[in-house]
Design a protein around this motif. Structure first.
Motif, PDB file in Angstrom:
ATOM      1  N   LEU A   1       0.824  -1.200   0.000  1.00  0.00           N
ATOM      2  CA  LEU A   1       0.000   0.000   0.000  1.00  0.00           C
ATOM      3  C   LEU A   1       0.863   1.257   0.000  1.00  0.00           C
ATOM      4  O   LEU A   1       0.575   2.226  -0.723  1.00  0.00           O
ATOM      5  CB  LEU A   1      -0.916  -0.014   1.226  1.00  0.00           C
ATOM      6  CG  LEU A   1      -1.818   1.209   1.411  1.00  0.00           C
ATOM      7  CD1 LEU A   1      -2.764   1.354   0.229  1.00  0.00           C
ATOM      8  CD2 LEU A   1      -2.588   1.111   2.723  1.00  0.00           C
ATOM      9  N   VAL A   2       1.941   1.253   0.796  1.00  0.00           N
ATOM     10  CA  VAL A   2       2.832   2.407   0.836  1.00  0.00           C
ATOM     11  C   VAL A   2       3.490   2.610  -0.522  1.00  0.00           C
ATOM     12  O   VAL A   2       3.628   3.745  -1.017  1.00  0.00           O
ATOM     13  CB  VAL A   2       3.877   2.230   1.951  1.00  0.00           C
ATOM     14  CG1 VAL A   2       4.942   3.322   1.874  1.00  0.00           C
ATOM     15  CG2 VAL A   2       3.203   2.245   3.323  1.00  0.00           C
ATOM     16  N   THR A   3       3.926   1.500  -1.128  1.00  0.00           N
ATOM     17  CA  THR A   3       4.564   1.601  -2.449  1.00  0.00           C
ATOM     18  C   THR A   3       3.586   2.151  -3.491  1.00  0.00           C
ATOM     19  O   THR A   3       3.924   3.028  -4.296  1.00  0.00           O
ATOM     20  CB  THR A   3       5.084   0.225  -2.885  1.00  0.00           C
ATOM     21  OG1 THR A   3       6.004  -0.256  -1.897  1.00  0.00           O
ATOM     22  CG2 THR A   3       5.778   0.313  -4.231  1.00  0.00           C
ATOM     23  N   ALA A   4       2.347   1.621  -3.447  1.00  0.00           N
ATOM     24  CA  ALA A   4       1.345   2.101  -4.412  1.00  0.00           C
ATOM     25  C   ALA A   4       1.020   3.561  -4.166  1.00  0.00           C
ATOM     26  O   ALA A   4       0.824   4.345  -5.122  1.00  0.00           O
ATOM     27  CB  ALA A   4       0.083   1.233  -4.300  1.00  0.00           C
TER      28      ALA A   4
ATOM     29  N   LEU B   1      -3.589  12.472   1.065  1.00  0.00           N
ATOM     30  CA  LEU B   1      -4.279  11.914   2.229  1.00  0.00           C
ATOM     31  C   LEU B   1      -4.029  10.415   2.344  1.00  0.00           C
ATOM     32  O   LEU B   1      -3.821   9.894   3.446  1.00  0.00           O
ATOM     33  CB  LEU B   1      -5.785  12.203   2.108  1.00  0.00           C
ATOM     34  CG  LEU B   1      -6.663  11.683   3.260  1.00  0.00           C
ATOM     35  CD1 LEU B   1      -6.240  12.326   4.575  1.00  0.00           C
ATOM     36  CD2 LEU B   1      -8.133  11.968   2.978  1.00  0.00           C
ATOM     37  N   VAL B   2      -4.025   9.720   1.204  1.00  0.00           N
ATOM     38  CA  VAL B   2      -3.753   8.272   1.227  1.00  0.00           C
ATOM     39  C   VAL B   2      -2.346   8.016   1.726  1.00  0.00           C
ATOM     40  O   VAL B   2      -2.108   7.112   2.536  1.00  0.00           O
ATOM     41  CB  VAL B   2      -3.968   7.669  -0.175  1.00  0.00           C
ATOM     42  CG1 VAL B   2      -3.435   6.250  -0.228  1.00  0.00           C
ATOM     43  CG2 VAL B   2      -5.445   7.707  -0.545  1.00  0.00           C
ATOM     44  N   ARG B   3      -1.377   8.791   1.249  1.00  0.00           N
ATOM     45  CA  ARG B   3       0.008   8.591   1.701  1.00  0.00           C
ATOM     46  C   ARG B   3       0.135   8.863   3.205  1.00  0.00           C
ATOM     47  O   ARG B   3       0.836   8.133   3.923  1.00  0.00           O
ATOM     48  CB  ARG B   3       0.946   9.495   0.903  1.00  0.00           C
ATOM     49  CG  ARG B   3       1.268   8.991  -0.488  1.00  0.00           C
ATOM     50  CD  ARG B   3       2.430   9.772  -1.092  1.00  0.00           C
ATOM     51  NE  ARG B   3       2.036  11.159  -1.361  1.00  0.00           N
ATOM     52  CZ  ARG B   3       1.502  11.599  -2.494  1.00  0.00           C
ATOM     53  NH1 ARG B   3       1.292  10.749  -3.493  1.00  0.00           N
ATOM     54  NH2 ARG B   3       1.192  12.874  -2.658  1.00  0.00           N
ATOM     55  N   ASP B   4      -0.546   9.908   3.689  1.00  0.00           N
ATOM     56  CA  ASP B   4      -0.470  10.218   5.121  1.00  0.00           C
ATOM     57  C   ASP B   4      -1.067   9.096   5.961  1.00  0.00           C
ATOM     58  O   ASP B   4      -0.496   8.687   6.982  1.00  0.00           O
ATOM     59  CB  ASP B   4      -1.208  11.528   5.384  1.00  0.00           C
ATOM     60  CG  ASP B   4      -1.192  11.887   6.860  1.00  0.00           C
ATOM     61  OD1 ASP B   4      -0.116  12.233   7.390  1.00  0.00           O
ATOM     62  OD2 ASP B   4      -2.269  11.806   7.507  1.00  0.00           O
ATOM     63  N   ARG B   5      -2.233   8.573   5.542  1.00  0.00           N
ATOM     64  CA  ARG B   5      -2.850   7.490   6.311  1.00  0.00           C
ATOM     65  C   ARG B   5      -2.030   6.210   6.222  1.00  0.00           C
ATOM     66  O   ARG B   5      -1.967   5.431   7.180  1.00  0.00           O
ATOM     67  CB  ARG B   5      -4.264   7.228   5.789  1.00  0.00           C
ATOM     68  CG  ARG B   5      -5.249   8.358   5.999  1.00  0.00           C
ATOM     69  CD  ARG B   5      -5.466   8.633   7.493  1.00  0.00           C
ATOM     70  NE  ARG B   5      -4.526   9.615   8.027  1.00  0.00           N
ATOM     71  CZ  ARG B   5      -4.399   9.890   9.318  1.00  0.00           C
ATOM     72  NH1 ARG B   5      -5.121   9.205  10.203  1.00  0.00           N
ATOM     73  NH2 ARG B   5      -3.536  10.802   9.721  1.00  0.00           N
ATOM     74  N   ALA B   6      -1.390   5.994   5.066  1.00  0.00           N
ATOM     75  CA  ALA B   6      -0.541   4.812   4.926  1.00  0.00           C
ATOM     76  C   ALA B   6       0.659   4.908   5.861  1.00  0.00           C
ATOM     77  O   ALA B   6       1.066   3.914   6.478  1.00  0.00           O
ATOM     78  CB  ALA B   6      -0.084   4.664   3.474  1.00  0.00           C
ATOM     79  N   ARG B   7       1.253   6.104   5.959  1.00  0.00           N
ATOM     80  CA  ARG B   7       2.371   6.271   6.894  1.00  0.00           C
ATOM     81  C   ARG B   7       1.914   6.075   8.346  1.00  0.00           C
ATOM     82  O   ARG B   7       2.606   5.457   9.154  1.00  0.00           O
ATOM     83  CB  ARG B   7       2.983   7.657   6.715  1.00  0.00           C
ATOM     84  CG  ARG B   7       3.837   7.799   5.477  1.00  0.00           C
ATOM     85  CD  ARG B   7       4.675   9.071   5.528  1.00  0.00           C
ATOM     86  NE  ARG B   7       3.811  10.275   5.562  1.00  0.00           N
ATOM     87  CZ  ARG B   7       3.414  10.918   4.461  1.00  0.00           C
ATOM     88  NH1 ARG B   7       3.791  10.489   3.253  1.00  0.00           N
ATOM     89  NH2 ARG B   7       2.653  11.998   4.563  1.00  0.00           N
ATOM     90  N   THR B   8       0.723   6.605   8.673  1.00  0.00           N
ATOM     91  CA  THR B   8       0.204   6.430  10.035  1.00  0.00           C
ATOM     92  C   THR B   8      -0.028   4.953  10.344  1.00  0.00           C
ATOM     93  O   THR B   8       0.317   4.460  11.434  1.00  0.00           O
ATOM     94  CB  THR B   8      -1.109   7.214  10.211  1.00  0.00           C
ATOM     95  OG1 THR B   8      -0.869   8.596   9.948  1.00  0.00           O
ATOM     96  CG2 THR B   8      -1.660   7.051  11.606  1.00  0.00           C
ATOM     97  N   LEU B   9      -0.621   4.245   9.374  1.00  0.00           N
ATOM     98  CA  LEU B   9      -0.856   2.815   9.576  1.00  0.00           C
ATOM     99  C   LEU B   9       0.462   2.053   9.685  1.00  0.00           C
ATOM    100  O   LEU B   9       0.595   1.125  10.484  1.00  0.00           O
ATOM    101  CB  LEU B   9      -1.709   2.273   8.420  1.00  0.00           C
ATOM    102  CG  LEU B   9      -2.145   0.805   8.531  1.00  0.00           C
ATOM    103  CD1 LEU B   9      -2.950   0.585   9.802  1.00  0.00           C
ATOM    104  CD2 LEU B   9      -2.969   0.401   7.307  1.00  0.00           C
ATOM    105  N   GLY B  10       1.459   2.458   8.913  1.00  0.00           N
ATOM    106  CA  GLY B  10       2.768   1.815   9.004  1.00  0.00           C
ATOM    107  C   GLY B  10       3.405   2.026  10.368  1.00  0.00           C
ATOM    108  O   GLY B  10       3.998   1.101  10.945  1.00  0.00           O
ATOM    109  N   ALA B  11       3.287   3.253  10.898  1.00  0.00           N
ATOM    110  CA  ALA B  11       3.837   3.515  12.232  1.00  0.00           C
ATOM    111  C   ALA B  11       3.122   2.677  13.283  1.00  0.00           C
ATOM    112  O   ALA B  11       3.749   2.171  14.227  1.00  0.00           O
ATOM    113  CB  ALA B  11       3.716   5.005  12.559  1.00  0.00           C
ATOM    114  N   LEU B  12       1.793   2.510  13.129  1.00  0.00           N
ATOM    115  CA  LEU B  12       1.047   1.693  14.084  1.00  0.00           C
ATOM    116  C   LEU B  12       1.493   0.241  14.035  1.00  0.00           C
ATOM    117  O   LEU B  12       1.676  -0.397  15.090  1.00  0.00           O
ATOM    118  CB  LEU B  12      -0.454   1.810  13.783  1.00  0.00           C
ATOM    119  CG  LEU B  12      -1.376   0.920  14.616  1.00  0.00           C
ATOM    120  CD1 LEU B  12      -1.229   1.235  16.093  1.00  0.00           C
ATOM    121  CD2 LEU B  12      -2.820   1.075  14.165  1.00  0.00           C
ATOM    122  N   VAL B  13       1.709  -0.297  12.840  1.00  0.00           N
ATOM    123  CA  VAL B  13       2.176  -1.684  12.706  1.00  0.00           C
ATOM    124  C   VAL B  13       3.564  -1.834  13.323  1.00  0.00           C
ATOM    125  O   VAL B  13       3.851  -2.822  14.014  1.00  0.00           O
ATOM    126  CB  VAL B  13       2.159  -2.111  11.233  1.00  0.00           C
ATOM    127  CG1 VAL B  13       2.851  -3.451  11.055  1.00  0.00           C
ATOM    128  CG2 VAL B  13       0.729  -2.188  10.721  1.00  0.00           C
TER     129      VAL B  13
END
Length: 418
Positions: free
Chosen positions: A234-237, A250-262
């Protein structure tokens, strides 16, 4: 000092034993005292009866009484003896009155009507019986005190094995509370009493708690690992989306947030498993914190009051500092102040402060504790606390008197501060 604690179980058992002994001794003492008192009274009555019979025979034969017997009239008798004589059963030969008041201490009086409206009055000294009864009472009290002097220490010593087992169970419970989930009380010896039953129940509880926590840890780690692969895609896409598109941003920001959570979940699972080990290095703490904040883009001012080189793990310290500063910006209010004093780092904001439940119980994962501090997942402080434990540091949370949250990381908790 535990042996001398008056609230200890041994002394409660000893006190109960002493109370039981005193109760038994009191019952036996009362029964013996009553029996001896009745026996003494009967001995006095026997003496009175024998002497009155002889005096009556002498009076009937000669008209005179022996020297130790007085011939009187009913109206001249002492009031108590006169009342007893008036209430005398018609079938009784004489009336008696036991005088226990001064000046006639312990005299047993008897009055027997004879011919001519006369009364034979006789008294006998009961002092010997009374002194014997008093001596018996003192002997009973002395014997009880001597028995208590032996029984109470023996009762306290007899409870020592039980106290030792209870103290051992308390130590194991504290070890479990401190995180040693492998600690068990076990059943020693042949004891199959209530303490053994409680120990077995605590061991079962600890085993069940360990199984549930292990299942939770495995679930957290498995979820994080399973999410990591699709998240990287998802981050790559998201990186391939156009930069000038607001939705793509917005998608990139949420992807980074989700990555930090993981990543936080993975780190928590490693911390819970106890697999993390600190790699110490010499770190100039003030310069290091300034560099960490510069690289994180926080832009907060750092005040270094005492530059010092500290032996610590720089990666873990950076993780803690970034999490504390991020939490201050997210849930607090500007300005955020970072102060480095020796081996101590203080992060303070000017927001509503930490919630009371966090101050009382420490940071809990997936809980912020108060609506006014945001609605985040609440993993940052949990990760910081876990990393501080790996470092052997102390992380304290408090609220400033004039408002704002204060987080203090002490990398050398046993060392004096400058």
């Amino acid at each position: 000092m535990a042996f001398l604690n008056p609230r200890a179980l041994r002394w409660k058992v000893a006190a109960l034993t002493a109370a039981a002994c005193c109760a038994v001794a009191a019952v036996i003492g009362v029964l013996v005292h009553d029996a001896m008192e009745r026996r003494g009274r009967q001995a006095g009555l026997d003496r009175i009866s024998t002497r009155l019979a002889a005096a009556e025979r002498e009076y009937d034969r000669t008209g005179k009484a022996p020297l130790d017997v007085e011939v009187s009239e009913p109206g001249k008798l002492d009031a108590p003896l006169a009342r007893e004589l008036a209430r005398k059963d018609p079938g009784a030969l004489y009336a008696t009155w036991y005088d226990v008041k001064a000046p006639n201490w312990y005299w047993l009086w008897a009055a027997r009507p004879v011919a001519g409206e006369r009364v034979l009055v006789l008294r006998t000294d009961m002092s010997m019986e009374v002194r014997g009864l008093q001596l018996l009472d003192r002997s009973i009290v002395t014997s009880v005190l001597a028995a208590l002097a032996v029984v109470v220490p023996l009762a306290a010593l007899a409870t020592e094995p039980m106290n030792r087992r209870l103290r051992g169970g308390a130590r194991v419970a504290r070890r479990i509370a401190d995180g040693d989930l492998d600690a068990r009380i076990g059943v020693r010896g042949r004891a199959r009493d209530e303490i053994a039953e409680m120990s077995a129940a605590m061991d079962e509880m600890a085993a069940a708690l360990q199984r549930r926590l292990e299942a939770e840890r495995r679930f957290t780690a498995d979820v994080a690992h399973e999410l990591r692969t699709p998240l990287m895609g998802l981050v790559t896409a998201a990186g391939l989306l156009p930069d000038d598109d607001e939705a793509a941003g917005l998608v990139r920001d949420r992807a980074r947030t989700l990555g930090a959570l993981v990543e936080d979940l993975l780190e928590i699972s490693r911390l819970d498993a106890g697999a993390e080990r600190a790699r110490l290095d010499a770190v100039p703490l003030g310069e290091f914190v300034i560099d960490v904040l510069r690289r994180s883009g926080a832009g907060d001012r750092v005040l270094v009051q005492d530059e010092r080189v500290v032996q610590t793990d720089p990666r873990r310290v950076e993780r803690i500092v970034v999490n504390l500063v991020t939490n201050a910006h997210r849930h607090g209010a500007a300005p955020v102040e970072i102060t480095v004093t020796g081996a101590r780092i203080v992060v303070r904001d000017h927001g509503p402060g930490f919630p009371a439940i966090l101050l009382a119980e420490g940071p809990q994962r997936f809980r912020t504790g108060a609506a006014d501090r945001g609605s985040g997942q609440g993993l940052g402080l949990t990760v910081a606390a876990g990393q501080a434990e790996v470092l052997g540091a102390r992380l304290d949370f408090a609220n400033a008197p004039d408002g704002g949250a204060v987080a203090t990381l002490d990398l050398a908790p046993g060392a004096p501060t400058a």
